[in-house]
Write a protein that holds these residues in place. Structure first.
Motif, PDB file in Angstrom:
ATOM      1  N   GLY A  47      40.234  49.693  39.804  1.00 55.33           N
ATOM      2  CA  GLY A  47      39.897  49.834  38.392  1.00 55.33           C
ATOM      3  C   GLY A  47      40.239  48.635  37.541  1.00 55.33           C
ATOM      4  N   SER A  48      40.903  47.639  38.105  1.00 58.81           N
ATOM      5  CA  SER A  48      41.265  46.450  37.325  1.00 58.81           C
ATOM      6  C   SER A  48      40.053  45.542  37.161  1.00 58.81           C
ATOM      7  CB  SER A  48      42.404  45.699  38.010  1.00 58.81           C
ATOM      8  OG  SER A  48      42.008  45.246  39.292  1.00 58.81           O
ATOM      9  N   PHE A  49      40.205  44.551  36.296  1.00 56.91           N
ATOM     10  CA  PHE A  49      39.117  43.646  35.969  1.00 56.91           C
ATOM     11  C   PHE A  49      38.753  42.797  37.178  1.00 56.91           C
ATOM     12  CE2 PHE A  49      37.871  39.407  34.142  1.00 56.91           C
ATOM     13  CZ  PHE A  49      36.620  39.812  33.692  1.00 56.91           C
ATOM     14  N   GLY A  50      37.471  42.829  37.563  1.00 55.76           N
ATOM     15  CA  GLY A  50      37.032  42.086  38.730  1.00 55.76           C
ATOM     16  C   GLY A  50      36.041  40.988  38.423  1.00 55.76           C
ATOM     17  N   GLY A  51      35.623  40.893  37.187  1.00 59.15           N
ATOM     18  CA  GLY A  51      34.665  39.856  36.827  1.00 59.15           C
ATOM     19  C   GLY A  51      33.599  40.376  35.894  1.00 59.15           C
ATOM     20  N   GLY A 110      37.014  33.612  35.839  1.00 64.06           N
ATOM     21  CA  GLY A 110      36.022  32.952  35.002  1.00 64.06           C
ATOM     22  C   GLY A 110      35.075  32.043  35.747  1.00 64.06           C
ATOM     23  N   PHE A 111      35.374  31.704  36.994  1.00 63.29           N
ATOM     24  CA  PHE A 111      34.504  30.789  37.725  1.00 63.29           C
ATOM     25  C   PHE A 111      33.267  31.512  38.236  1.00 63.29           C
ATOM     26  CE2 PHE A 111      38.290  28.112  37.919  1.00 63.29           C
ATOM     27  CZ  PHE A 111      37.735  26.858  37.698  1.00 63.29           C
ATOM     28  N   LEU A 112      32.164  30.769  38.261  1.00 64.69           N
ATOM     29  CA  LEU A 112      30.892  31.330  38.699  1.00 64.69           C
ATOM     30  C   LEU A 112      30.943  31.649  40.182  1.00 64.69           C
ATOM     31  CD1 LEU A 112      27.919  31.906  37.828  1.00 64.69           C
ATOM     32  CD2 LEU A 112      27.374  29.635  38.710  1.00 64.69           C
ATOM     33  N   LEU A 113      30.620  32.896  40.528  1.00 62.23           N
ATOM     34  CA  LEU A 113      30.569  33.306  41.930  1.00 62.23           C
ATOM     35  C   LEU A 113      29.174  33.064  42.498  1.00 62.23           C
ATOM     36  CD1 LEU A 113      31.796  34.744  44.398  1.00 62.23           C
ATOM     37  CD2 LEU A 113      31.015  36.909  43.391  1.00 62.23           C
ATOM     38  N   THR A 114      28.156  33.486  41.768  1.00 62.97           N
ATOM     39  CA  THR A 114      26.781  33.300  42.200  1.00 62.97           C
ATOM     40  C   THR A 114      25.870  33.450  40.997  1.00 62.97           C
ATOM     41  OG1 THR A 114      25.030  34.075  43.690  1.00 62.97           O
ATOM     42  CG2 THR A 114      26.485  35.741  42.763  1.00 62.97           C
ATOM     43  N   HIS A 146      35.548  39.645  26.182  1.00 59.41           N
ATOM     44  CA  HIS A 146      35.348  41.059  25.823  1.00 59.41           C
ATOM     45  C   HIS A 146      35.594  41.972  27.019  1.00 59.41           C
ATOM     46  CE1 HIS A 146      33.501  44.679  24.169  1.00 59.41           C
ATOM     47  NE2 HIS A 146      32.835  44.766  25.305  1.00 59.41           N
ATOM     48  N   HIS A 147      34.948  41.656  28.147  1.00 65.77           N
ATOM     49  CA  HIS A 147      35.080  42.526  29.312  1.00 65.77           C
ATOM     50  C   HIS A 147      36.471  42.413  29.947  1.00 65.77           C
ATOM     51  CE1 HIS A 147      30.957  43.785  29.233  1.00 65.77           C
ATOM     52  NE2 HIS A 147      30.514  42.546  29.252  1.00 65.77           N
ATOM     53  N   LYS A 148      37.091  41.262  29.815  1.00 67.13           N
ATOM     54  CA  LYS A 148      38.425  41.099  30.381  1.00 67.13           C
ATOM     55  C   LYS A 148      39.443  41.976  29.662  1.00 67.13           C
ATOM     56  CE  LYS A 148      41.772  37.514  31.607  1.00 67.13           C
ATOM     57  NZ  LYS A 148      42.065  36.060  31.565  1.00 67.13           N
TER      58      LYS A 148
END
Length: 497
Positions: A176-180, A116-120, A140-142
């Motif tokens: 394929g897992s959730f990456g952000g 959940g933290f902002l990368l950029t 939703h996307h998670k």
């Protein structure tokens, strides 16, 4: 007797009397009729103009979100391909800033990691300080593996606090897992400023509305109105959708008339309207100078219109019946080959755009020629009707289509259904037919009526040189042939190349 009441002689007499009265009153009320006609024409003109404006503005909104989505796809691909190494993130910082600077319609682009933290983002200085874990788009996307875009609800921007509309896409890790999540923020003020370029008078307004009734943006811009719930308004309660409306605004209590149009891709619509009093001011001033005798003439028009409407309705019903016959197989009552070909083409194009699967079942009655030879063609026709009912009862989704493909072959079109789901329906059909226990002496060893089914599934492509609807039929036909060769009364699933 009531069915013939309209041809009784006294009805013609009443019509003649009515006509005489009308002629007399028309002479007296001609001036009033002209006023009314001009008023209706003015309202129709206003409704047409505002509806056309709403359609144009909906298209602009669609273009805005498609531009945002194109950026999301690009950014997601970059992150998935390059990972989150420091040098990659640094290049991504520059890329986001450069792309957003040239686009007024997009406030910011942001990439959030899987925690959940902002990368950029395109707004420097927020990395590591913002967490989107609680945002609807992130959750939703998670929880959803879908790679499609998500149009989120109106929120306060995590990077600034202003109201924003969000469009987002999921980022997948190599496994394929959730990456952000990559997310674009579009400010409601952008739409309000753009809407302000169009003249809707001093009492008019242009409103961007979510399909759930949330007011997303508005010109004139009123901050307190953003996020208002319009779902209780008559237009939304009645579910009328696109069209012309007359209403009293819940925002400023002004009576307005205008046009509303929904977008067919994104869950939004635009209501373009003008103040009713302001729009009809000229007509009202002229109306007081003319004689107001209009009622009977309007009644005449209504009567003639009713007669014409009744005649048109009878004609439409006849044409509708012919249309049904044109796409219906006379023996089984199912769709015919023409209808199947048309529906397959439609679903193929839709699935090509949405990258969704299309499945097809070819159902063939085992030893049907022998059945006809033994029991006669009338029994064979009855057999096909019985099997058609069984198949129709198994394919119950609204988009499913059961058709007679030719002879004893029936076909089932199953849009948005994968290979496993199609095979399950095919097996259900096979079992239902077998459970009928219809005697068929020539169908050894069961000596009952059975069917063989070929199942095929494809994810269509817009490139017809690679794969087209005819290839799906070919796959299903090959699977059906294999089911026959393997002993009949079974389901064979095609193996796509």
């Amino acid at each position: 007797m009531s069915a013939f009441a309209h041809i009784r002689p006294r009805s013609a007499a009443r019509g003649l009397k009515a006509f005489v009265v009308v002629v007399c009153l028309v002479i007296l009320g001609l001036e009033g009729w002209r006023d009314w006609s001009e008023r209706e024409q003015e309202i129709a003109r206003i409704s047409s103009e505002t509806l056309n404006l709403a359609k144009s503005l909906v298209q602009h909104a669609e273009d805005t979100f498609e531009v945002a989505d194109a950026l999301l796809v690009d950014v997601a691909d970059r992150v998935e391909a390059g990972g989150v190494l420091p040098d990659v993130v640094k290049r991504l910082d520059t890329f986001l800033v450069e792309r957003v600077q040239s686009l007024q319609r997009i406030k910011s682009l942001a990439v959030y990691e899987n925690d959940g933290f902002l990368l950029t983002s395109s707004l420097p200085g927020h990395r590591g300080k913002v967490n989107a874990q609680g945002q609807t788009f992130f959750q939703h996307h998670k929880t959803s593996p879908s790679g499609n875009w998500f149009f989120g609800p109106l929120i306060r921007d995590p990077l600034g606090g202003d109201w924003v509309l969000t469009l987002s896409r999921r980022i997948d890790k190599p496994d394929g897992s959730f990456g952000g999540v990559v997310q674009a923020s579009i400010p409601p003020r952008y739409f309000a400023n753009f809407f302000g370029r169009f003249d809707v008078g001093s009492q008019g307004s242009i409103t961007l509305i979510h399909k759930d009734g949330t007011l997303l943006s508005r010109y004139p811009y009123i901050e307190r109105a953003i996020g208002s719930d319009l779902s209780k308004q008559p237009g939304f309660r009645e579910g009328r959708g696109s069209g012309s409306y007359e209403y009293v605004s819940p925002v400023d209590e002004v009576a307005r008339m205008g046009g509303y149009h929904r977008n067919h891709i994104f869950p939004i619509g635009v209501l373009s309207s003008v103040g009713r009093d302001e729009a009809l001011a000229n007509w009202n001033r002229e109306f007081v100078l003319r004689t107001v005798v209009i009622s009977l003439l309007v009644g005449t028009i209504a009567t003639l219109g009713w007669i014409l409407s009744a005649e048109l309705r009878r004609r439409e019903e006849a044409e509708a019946e012919l249309s049904v016959l044109a796409v219906t197989d006379g023996l089984t009552g199912l769709a015919n080959r023409r209808m199947f070909d048309k529906q397959l083409e439609t679903e193929w194009l839709r699935a090509s755009r949405e990258k969704s699967p299309v499945s097809l079942l070819l159902v063939d009655v085992d030893q049907f020629k022998a059945y006809n030879d033994i029991y006669g063609h009338q029994a064979g026709d009855g057999c096909l009707r019985t099997i058609a009912k069984s198949i129709a009862s198994a394919a119950r989704r609204p988009g499913d289509l059961v058709a007679r493909y030719g002879g004893e072959e029936l076909v089932v079109l199953l849009p948005d259904l994968d290979e496993t789901g199609a095979a399950a329906i095919a097996e259900d059909i096979r079992a239902k037919v077998e459970a009928l226990r219809v005697l068929h002496e020539a169908n050894i060893p069961s000596r009952t009526l059975t069917v063989s089914i070929g199942s095929a599934t494809c994810v269509p492509s817009l490139d017809r040189s690679r794969i087209g609807p005819e290839d799906l039929i070919t796959l299903a036909d090959a699977a059906l042939y294999r089911a026959k060769q393997d002993g009949r009364n079974r389901v064979a699933v095609a193996k796509a190349a």
